[in-house]
Design a protein around this motif. Structure first.
Motif, PDB file in Angstrom:
ATOM      1  N   SER B  85       0.768  -1.533  -0.016  1.00  0.00           N
ATOM      2  CA  SER B  85       0.044  -0.269  -0.297  1.00  0.00           C
ATOM      3  C   SER B  85       0.886   0.928   0.518  1.00  0.00           C
ATOM      4  O   SER B  85       1.899   1.281   0.454  1.00  0.00           O
ATOM      5  N   ILE B  86       0.156   2.208  -0.535  1.00  0.00           N
ATOM      6  CA  ILE B  86       1.039   3.886   0.177  1.00  0.00           C
ATOM      7  C   ILE B  86       0.124   4.586   1.204  1.00  0.00           C
ATOM      8  O   ILE B  86      -1.263   4.278   0.162  1.00  0.00           O
ATOM      9  N   THR B  87       0.798   5.397   1.276  1.00  0.00           N
ATOM     10  CA  THR B  87      -0.677   5.912   2.068  1.00  0.00           C
ATOM     11  C   THR B  87       0.253   6.964   2.950  1.00  0.00           C
ATOM     12  O   THR B  87       1.587   7.398   2.685  1.00  0.00           O
ATOM     13  N   GLY B  88      -0.316   8.308   3.415  1.00  0.00           N
ATOM     14  CA  GLY B  88       0.601   9.537   4.646  1.00  0.00           C
ATOM     15  C   GLY B  88       0.106   9.457   5.524  1.00  0.00           C
ATOM     16  O   GLY B  88      -0.637   9.085   6.411  1.00  0.00           O
ATOM     17  N   VAL B  89       0.946  10.440   5.898  1.00  0.00           N
ATOM     18  CA  VAL B  89       0.450  10.535   7.138  1.00  0.00           C
ATOM     19  C   VAL B  89       1.579  12.202   7.826  1.00  0.00           C
ATOM     20  O   VAL B  89       2.137  12.603   7.152  1.00  0.00           O
ATOM     21  N   VAL B 100       3.788   6.565   2.829  1.00  0.00           N
ATOM     22  CA  VAL B 100       4.290   5.899   3.803  1.00  0.00           C
ATOM     23  C   VAL B 100       4.256   4.550   2.720  1.00  0.00           C
ATOM     24  O   VAL B 100       3.715   4.421   1.448  1.00  0.00           O
ATOM     25  N   ASP B 102       4.565   0.299   1.421  1.00  0.00           N
ATOM     26  CA  ASP B 102       5.040  -0.904   2.249  1.00  0.00           C
ATOM     27  C   ASP B 102       5.035  -1.516   1.129  1.00  0.00           C
ATOM     28  O   ASP B 102       4.066  -1.899  -0.497  1.00  0.00           O
ATOM     29  N   ARG B 116       9.667   5.203   3.433  1.00  0.00           N
ATOM     30  CA  ARG B 116       9.088   6.311   3.467  1.00  0.00           C
ATOM     31  C   ARG B 116       9.673   7.227   2.951  1.00  0.00           C
ATOM     32  O   ARG B 116      11.146   7.798   3.933  1.00  0.00           O
ATOM     33  N   HIS B 139      -3.265   3.779  -5.113  1.00  0.00           N
ATOM     34  CA  HIS B 139      -3.014   3.760  -4.056  1.00  0.00           C
ATOM     35  C   HIS B 139      -2.433   5.970  -3.963  1.00  0.00           C
ATOM     36  O   HIS B 139      -2.544   6.308  -2.942  1.00  0.00           O
ATOM     37  N   GLU B 142      -5.394   7.861  -4.090  1.00  0.00           N
ATOM     38  CA  GLU B 142      -5.643   7.908  -3.114  1.00  0.00           C
ATOM     39  C   GLU B 142      -5.498   8.658  -1.733  1.00  0.00           C
ATOM     40  O   GLU B 142      -6.223   9.389  -0.570  1.00  0.00           O
ATOM     41  N   PHE B 146      -6.341  11.976  -0.407  1.00  0.00           N
ATOM     42  CA  PHE B 146      -6.996  12.471   2.026  1.00  0.00           C
ATOM     43  C   PHE B 146      -5.828  13.532   2.274  1.00  0.00           C
ATOM     44  O   PHE B 146      -6.103  13.902   3.124  1.00  0.00           O
ATOM     45  N   PHE B 147      -4.743  13.730   1.068  1.00  0.00           N
ATOM     46  CA  PHE B 147      -3.853  14.275   1.618  1.00  0.00           C
ATOM     47  C   PHE B 147      -3.101  15.346   0.783  1.00  0.00           C
ATOM     48  O   PHE B 147      -2.540  16.770   0.843  1.00  0.00           O
TER      49      PHE B 147
ATOM     50  N   ARG C 330      -2.104   8.188  13.325  1.00  0.00           N
ATOM     51  CA  ARG C 330      -2.572   7.836  12.350  1.00  0.00           C
ATOM     52  C   ARG C 330      -3.129   6.040  11.825  1.00  0.00           C
ATOM     53  O   ARG C 330      -2.307   5.524  12.260  1.00  0.00           O
ATOM     54  N   ARG C 334      -4.915  -1.329   4.887  1.00  0.00           N
ATOM     55  CA  ARG C 334      -5.009  -1.789   3.944  1.00  0.00           C
ATOM     56  C   ARG C 334      -5.457  -3.373   2.835  1.00  0.00           C
ATOM     57  O   ARG C 334      -6.359  -3.936   4.009  1.00  0.00           O
ATOM     58  N   TYR C 338      -8.943  -4.290  -2.636  1.00  0.00           N
ATOM     59  CA  TYR C 338      -8.993  -2.625  -3.061  1.00  0.00           C
ATOM     60  C   TYR C 338      -7.213  -2.841  -4.125  1.00  0.00           C
ATOM     61  O   TYR C 338      -7.928  -2.052  -5.198  1.00  0.00           O
TER      62      TYR C 338
END
Lengths: 331, 177, 372, 146
Positions: B85-89, B100, B102, B116, B139, B142, B146-147, C330, C334, C338
């Motif tokens: 996944s890819i996400t942010g903080v 971030v 994964d 990161r 990802h 998304e 969100f960010f 946070r 996951r 998706y």
């Protein structure tokens, strides 16, 4: 029977009544049958065994507004459901239920039924084309190729039977199968043919009937998981009702024809009750099989359906035709 | 072991190769003072850290600068990692956004890698990795939703989960509904 | 097999499959560029029931967020809750009693069977066969009854707690589960004869929608999508968690890469889950279901934590970033479908629409889980 | 050629096997419950909306600690209480449940260490008005008392 006006009117009214009643109550039978197979009760609230369900459904459908989508071809849109119901009813006119009960016997009865059956395919094209809906359009395109693909083996198989009996008169075809159960065209042990391939002809014919009437597993025209509802996506009210009834009327015609061509029509294996009841019994057993098949199998694909027709049914039925012709020449 | 190999490969991205002090991985803080320290740590330097899998659930933790990102991801791609996944903080106190990534593996040589990268909160731009991992597409969209992080070179950076006309970024800490 | 005829762009048309379409099982929309029955290009549009669970996670305390996880995936809810409790337990160092872990595993596996059964029925219904759905639901009903008797709800369970369970299982449950296992095995035989062996069914799936292992890797596919493409990947095996190392079970892997392989993987998984439940019931230790020592307020130390589990739909992961407070800083969820769904756009190019929708069914989609 | 015919034969056979199965199912008894006419009893742990538990005299057991209010993830519960003159304990004066927001997670029941709230077994809740789902639990308890 003389061809008087009264006779014709009575015959037509009787045919329409028979077709409409069958169509309505086959919906009930289908729902009950499906429910039994799936171990639920099915419609059982309205009337005994839910027998009042079909008329109530009909009233509900008639009470609904008939919407015509914007941009649709109005004339064709309205004509399509009528075209779905009308040929099926017309076919009843020439079907002999017993040696006396027949609206109008013709010596080319088979031809007439097939002529009307081809019109059934047209209603799907009309409906799909005029709805101005992509799903309906795709469905009608499928319907054309399906109708073309399955009329060929069906006709070839019919010709096989016609060759054996030497007549296109439905009464004559049934008469030739009289005697015992072994005279029936499906079991060609006795009688005027010894064609051992006839059971296969029966299977081919039955499969084609399934495909011609757009029944599962060949219900590609209305494949609900792909094309939403196919050609009748845009139809509501009695427009939809007519399509629905037309489907069942077509099943009855298809089953009648199968009974006459292969199962000895009104001939009874062993007396008991008059021939017409035997005809009805055979007819409903076949219809029951239609329902049984529908609730057992998944749907085929469009190319699977065409492959089945062009690669299996047509070669086999052609071979069958040649074989029968050879037999007739030899004996 | 793939973990060591990947670690070496990732470390080669950082020319100085300053052996980072065995980072006081945020273990259970025993005293108040330590907790305060954990709350305001010195900004972490770019580099690869090995983490305790039993505590954190991943093996390698690499912080890279945005321009090293593609290289780092290519290393993982060549080592047959799959994208998790890819996400942010949103680190609002430091005025930074973290992206971030994964990665994990399909075989039994388990190695979870976290990559990161820290971005300026006012101008969060990071190169896209859709060229390497096609699956990063959604990802990244998304994360953009969100960010508000812009993935430079992304083929189709329009809102995915949020409505098409969304101009807000709900996971930012200063977002008020 | 059916090479698409390439047409000029102006000869294609756009078909909107969804957001309300019988095959999408929820509010999913696929914008397909069609050339007759062939798909030239597809763009999946998701997010119709996006609920921003991740923000809710930040706004609620740890225990308050527990019930959100079961709202993500209404068919296999327990697996998702399991992941959430595992990551929080790992972060805050809570030790779970053995009995609780065993019960969790049994429950999750039963839920997995229920989820696979529903998928099986819905998948065959996508292909036009209606009766198998009803048979599958009958079997699923037994599982839901068992789970309801223990957890108090039928779909959106809120059963796992940090450190243990909401309440213990009783002898009735054990007896019911033991009765269920042979009954399910018998049903599996029925499904095999009715559906798996059926020539129409096989013809529709064999060779359809081949997914190469490389493509699975690029998209991060998991569950039967990966295992049907010859990838031996199951989080229960690759990164053992909970009490799964104690169980003897196989990971079904098929190398055909087609829709039928994905179907076969899931059907075999039902059998493997039954084995786990059986062993779990045999090995079930006594003892408490909640730990003696448990912090009153859950405040994991600062840091970030990741936990993956194998849910019915694949590798589900929770990334928890804690700043030491009462709420997570946070919480990234996951979700496996998706990634699995993401494959669809690329894989369905050049397919016929009916094959593409069969392929979509074989991905086992649960839309709330994609949209979160 | 042989493969062609074996495929047809095996295909036909598989179809007949399938039809055999549905044929057998046809004669099995139905498994469904005709819902409005027959109902099932809810299992003991069924989680319906919450209800105040009365003590022996029919008064609420609640001591107005407010833990359930705090535990609730969706702020469904609002309660108030006051000390009657001369009394020692607080007495409940208001206990409202906004069922439109409740997700039946059971956090409130779990947080209550006095056993003052419990799940009801009601599942047949339907209304066209939103206000019907804002329950005044205290009033319901008093109605039950009568």
């Amino acid at each position: 029977m003389r061809l008087t006006l009264i006779n014709v009117v009575i015959a037509v009214v009787a045919a329409i009544a028979f077709a409409a009643l069958n169509a309505a109550y086959l919906v009930w039978a289908e729902r009950r049958g499906a429910a039994r197979i799936q171990r639920r009760p099915g419609p059982n609230i309205n009337g005994p065994f839910g027998l009042l369900q079909p008329p109530l459904d009909g009233i509900k459908l008639m009470a609904k507004q008939l919407t015509i989508p914007g941009g649709a071809d109005k004339a064709m849109f309205i004509a399509a459901p009528i075209l779905a119901m009308f040929p099926a009813i017309m076919s009843f006119v020439t079907i002999p239920f017993s040696d006396t009960i027949v609206a109008k016997n013709m010596n080319v009865g088979i031809l007439m039924i097939f002529a009307f059956a081809s019109m059934g395919g047209m209603s799907l094209v009309f409906a799909g084309w005029s709805s101005r809906n992509k799903y309906a359009m795709m469905s009608s395109v499928r319907a054309v190729s399906q109708a073309v693909a399955y009329e060929i083996p069906m006709l070839i198989t019919t010709i096989t039977v016609v060759m054996i009996t030497g007549s296109m008169d439905l009464m004559e075809i049934v008469r030739q199968q009289s005697g015992s159960i072994l005279h029936w065209n499906i079991f060609p042990v006795l009688g005027n043919s010894h064609n051992l391939l006839m059971p296969f002809s029966f299977l081919i014919f039955f499969t084609c009937t399934l495909a011609e009437t757009n029944r599962a597993p060949f219900d590609l025209g209305e494949a609900e998981s792909e094309l939403v509802a196919g050609f009748h996506t845009e139809y509501g009210s009695m427009g939809f009702g007519l399509f629905f009834m037309g489907e069942y009327a077509n099943i009855v015609v298809g089953s009648c024809l199968t009974t006459i061509l292969f199962l000895g029509g009104w001939n009874c294996p062993f007396g008991l009750f008059p021939g017409v009841w035997w005809f009805i019994l055979k007819l409903y057993l076949l219809i029951g099989t239609f329902i049984w098949i529908r609730w057992t199998f998944p749907r085929t694909t469009i190319y699977g359906l065409l492959n089945l027709s062009w690669k299996i049914l047509i070669p086999l039925s052609l071979f069958n035709l040649l074989f029968t012709a050879g037999l007739l020449k030899v004996f | 072991m793939i973990c060591d190999k990947t670690k070496q490969a990732l470390q080669s991205l950082f020319p100085k190769a300053t052996p980072e002090p065995a980072e006081s991985s945020p273990a259970i803080p025993s005293s108040e003072a330590q907790e305060k320290k954990a709350k305001a740590p010195a900004p972490r330097q770019d580099g690869v850290v090995e983490r305790d899998y039993a505590v954190h659930g991943y093996h390698l933790d690499a912080q890279v600068s945005p321009d090293q990102l593609l290289e780092a991801v290519s290393i993982l791609d060549e080592a047959a990692f799959f994208i998790e996944s890819i996400t942010g903080v949103d680190w609002i106190k430091e005025n930074q956004l973290e992206v971030v990534y994964d990665f994990s593996r399909y075989d039994f040589d388990t190695c979870r890698v976290v990559i990161r990268t820290r971005l300026d909160r006012n101008n969060p731009v990071v190169p896209t990795i859709t060229g390497i991992y096609a699956g990063a597409n959604w990802h990244e969209r998304e994360t953009h939703d969100f960010f508000g992080i812009k993935f430079e070179g992304h083929p189709h950076l329009i809102p995915l989960l949020l409505p098409e006309d969304a101009d807000f970024h709900p996971l930012l800490k200063d977002f008020k509904a | 097999m059916n090479a698409p005829i390439l047409l000029q762009p102006d000869e294609t048309f756009i078909l909107n499959v969804g957001p309300q379409h019988p095959a999408t099982h929820g509010v999913l929309r696929v914008k397909m560029e069609m050339s007759g029955e062939y798909i030239v290009n597809a763009e999946t549009v998701i997010g119709y029931i996006h609920r921003m669970h991740e923000k809710m996670g930040e706004l609620k305390t740890y225990p308050q967020f527990l019930m959100n996880l079961s709202r993500m995936d209404y068919l296999g809810a327990l697996g998702y809750s399991h992941c959430h409790v595992l990551v929080v337990e790992k972060a805050s160092g809570i030790v779970v009693p053995e009995r609780a872990e065993y019960i969790r595993a049994i429950m999750v596996e039963l839920n997995r069977i229920a989820s696979h059964l529903f998928w099986f029925g819905a998948f065959v219904m996508d292909l036009g066969g209606f009766s198998p759905l009803m048979y599958a639901l009958q079997d699923r009903e037994h599982i839901l009854d068992m789970l309801e008797a223990v957890t108090g709800s039928r779909l959106t369970y809120c059963y796992f707690r940090f450190g243990g369970l909401y309440n213990d299982i009783d002898d009735d449950f054990i007896a019911a589960a033991r009765r269920f296992i042979p009954r399910m095995r018998k049903s599996l035989k029925k499904y095999k004869a009715l559906v798996t062996g059926n020539i129409i069914f096989r013809k529709r799936l064999e060779g359809i929608a081949p997914l190469t292992p490389e493509m699975c890797r690029k998209y991060g596919a998991s569950s039967a999508v990966a295992r049907g493409s010859g990838i031996n990947f199951d989080v229960r095996r690759n990164e053992p968690y909970s009490v799964y190392p104690e169980f003897d079970f196989d990971i079904p892997v098929y190398h055909e890469c087609d829709s039928l392989a994905r179907y076969m993987v899931r059907m075999d998984e039902i059998e493997q889950s039954l084995r786990i439940v059986e062993q779990g019931l045999d090995k079930l230790p006594g003892g408490p279901i909640m730990p003696d020592k448990k912090p009153k307020i859950i405040k994991p130390p600062a840091g970030d934590y990741y936990q993956a589990v194998e849910t019915a739909r694949g590798s589900f992961g929770v990334r928890l970033v804690s700043d030491g407070g009462k709420n997570p800083y946070r919480l990234k969820l996951r979700s496996p479908t998706y990634s699995n769904m993401h494959l669809f756009d690329e894989a369905c190019r050049g397919m016929m629409i009916m094959d593409a929708l069969a392929f979509m069914g074989s991905l086992d989609l649960v839309i709330p889980e994609i949209d979160r | 050629m042989v493969a062609y015919f074996t495929e047809i034969f095996n295909g036909l056979l598989s179809l007949f096997i399938g039809m055999g199965i549905t044929f057998k199912e046809f004669f099995k008894p139905t498994v469904t419950v005709a819902y409005p006419y027959e109902t099932l009893t809810m299992c003991a742990r069924y989680r319906g909306h919450i209800e105040l538990v009365p003590d022996e005299e029919g008064n609420p057991k609640c001591v107005v600690c407010g833990l359930c209010e705090k535990a609730c993830p969706s702020d469904c519960i609002s309660l108030a209480g006051e000390k009657p003159e001369g009394g020692k304990k607080k007495e409940l004066t208001k206990y409202n449940l906004d069922f439109t927001r409740c997700s039946l997670c059971g956090s409130c029941v779990e947080s209550c260490s006095f056993g003052a709230i419990d799940f009801s077994k009601e599942y047949n809740l339907a209304s066209t008005r939103k206000e019907d789902f804002i329950f005044n639990l205290l009033q319901r308890l008093e109605e039950k008392k009568k």
